[in-house]
Write a protein that holds these residues in place. Structure first.
Motif, PDB file in Angstrom:
ATOM      1  N   GLY A 136      47.604  48.400  59.991  1.00 55.24           N
ATOM      2  CA  GLY A 136      46.848  47.236  59.595  1.00 55.24           C
ATOM      3  C   GLY A 136      47.712  45.996  59.587  1.00 55.24           C
ATOM      4  O   GLY A 136      48.866  46.012  60.023  1.00 55.24           O
ATOM      5  N   SER A 137      47.144  44.938  59.085  1.00 48.28           N
ATOM      6  CA  SER A 137      47.832  43.659  59.058  1.00 48.28           C
ATOM      7  C   SER A 137      48.505  43.470  57.707  1.00 48.28           C
ATOM      8  O   SER A 137      47.839  43.242  56.697  1.00 48.28           O
ATOM      9  N   ASN A 151      50.402  41.768  51.932  1.00 50.07           N
ATOM     10  CA  ASN A 151      49.477  41.312  52.958  1.00 50.07           C
ATOM     11  C   ASN A 151      48.761  40.050  52.514  1.00 50.07           C
ATOM     12  O   ASN A 151      48.431  39.882  51.338  1.00 50.07           O
ATOM     13  N   GLN A 171      42.377  46.122  58.522  1.00 57.34           N
ATOM     14  CA  GLN A 171      42.380  46.791  57.234  1.00 57.34           C
ATOM     15  C   GLN A 171      43.658  47.593  57.084  1.00 57.34           C
ATOM     16  O   GLN A 171      44.004  48.383  57.958  1.00 57.34           O
ATOM     17  N   VAL A 172      44.331  47.399  55.989  1.00 54.27           N
ATOM     18  CA  VAL A 172      45.555  48.126  55.705  1.00 54.27           C
ATOM     19  C   VAL A 172      45.203  49.525  55.224  1.00 54.27           C
ATOM     20  O   VAL A 172      44.334  49.700  54.357  1.00 54.27           O
ATOM     21  N   GLN A 173      45.882  50.514  55.769  1.00 49.88           N
ATOM     22  CA  GLN A 173      45.628  51.869  55.331  1.00 49.88           C
ATOM     23  C   GLN A 173      46.851  52.746  55.538  1.00 49.88           C
ATOM     24  O   GLN A 173      47.728  52.443  56.346  1.00 49.88           O
ATOM     25  N   TYR A 217      48.892  50.831  47.794  1.00 49.81           N
ATOM     26  CA  TYR A 217      47.960  51.531  48.664  1.00 49.81           C
ATOM     27  C   TYR A 217      48.249  53.021  48.643  1.00 49.81           C
ATOM     28  O   TYR A 217      49.399  53.449  48.518  1.00 49.81           O
TER      29      TYR A 217
END
Length: 120
Positions: free
Chosen positions: A26-27, A101, A1-3, A109
């Motif tokens: 994250g990825s 992503n 999870q991107v954060q 984000y």
């Protein structure tokens, strides 16, 4: 999870300094522009500083000459060095980043925010 996760906020005296950090995790394929915003109660969110993927920076008029944004490409982090702080700098500071992503492509984000309070 991107954060995105901010840190470094706190209480500081007028004229003092704080350094905020924002870490992207994250990825994701790549990171575009990253920015710092702030929002005081009852006011609109204000862009404070930004930095592009190439390192070009920009600042809001109210913080020019006092704040410095920087980026550590090896850590996927940005920083906001805040000097000569004023009471009107009091706000929640948010990190923003454009991240590419898979399979979503480029998306915006936001971090959760960190409180900065400038008071004597």
């Amino acid at each position: 999870q991107v954060q995105l996760v901010e840190s470094g906020g706190g209480l500081v005296q007028p004229g003092g300094s704080l350094r905020l950090s924002c870490a992207a995790s994250g990825s994701f394929i790549s990171i575009g522009a990253m920015n710092w915003y702030r929002q005081a109660p009852g006011k609109e969110r204000e862009q404070v500083a930004g930095i592009t993927s190439g390192g070009s920076t920009n600042y809001g008029n109210s913080v020019k000459g006092r704040f410095t944004i920087s980026r550590d490409y090896t850590k996927n982090e940005i920083y906001l060095q805040m000097n000569s702080l004023k009471p009107e700098d009091t706000a929640v500071y948010f990190c923003h980043a454009a991240l590419n992503n898979f399979p979503l492509g480029w998306r915006n984000y936001w971090g959760q925010g960190t409180q900065v309070t400038v008071s004597s």
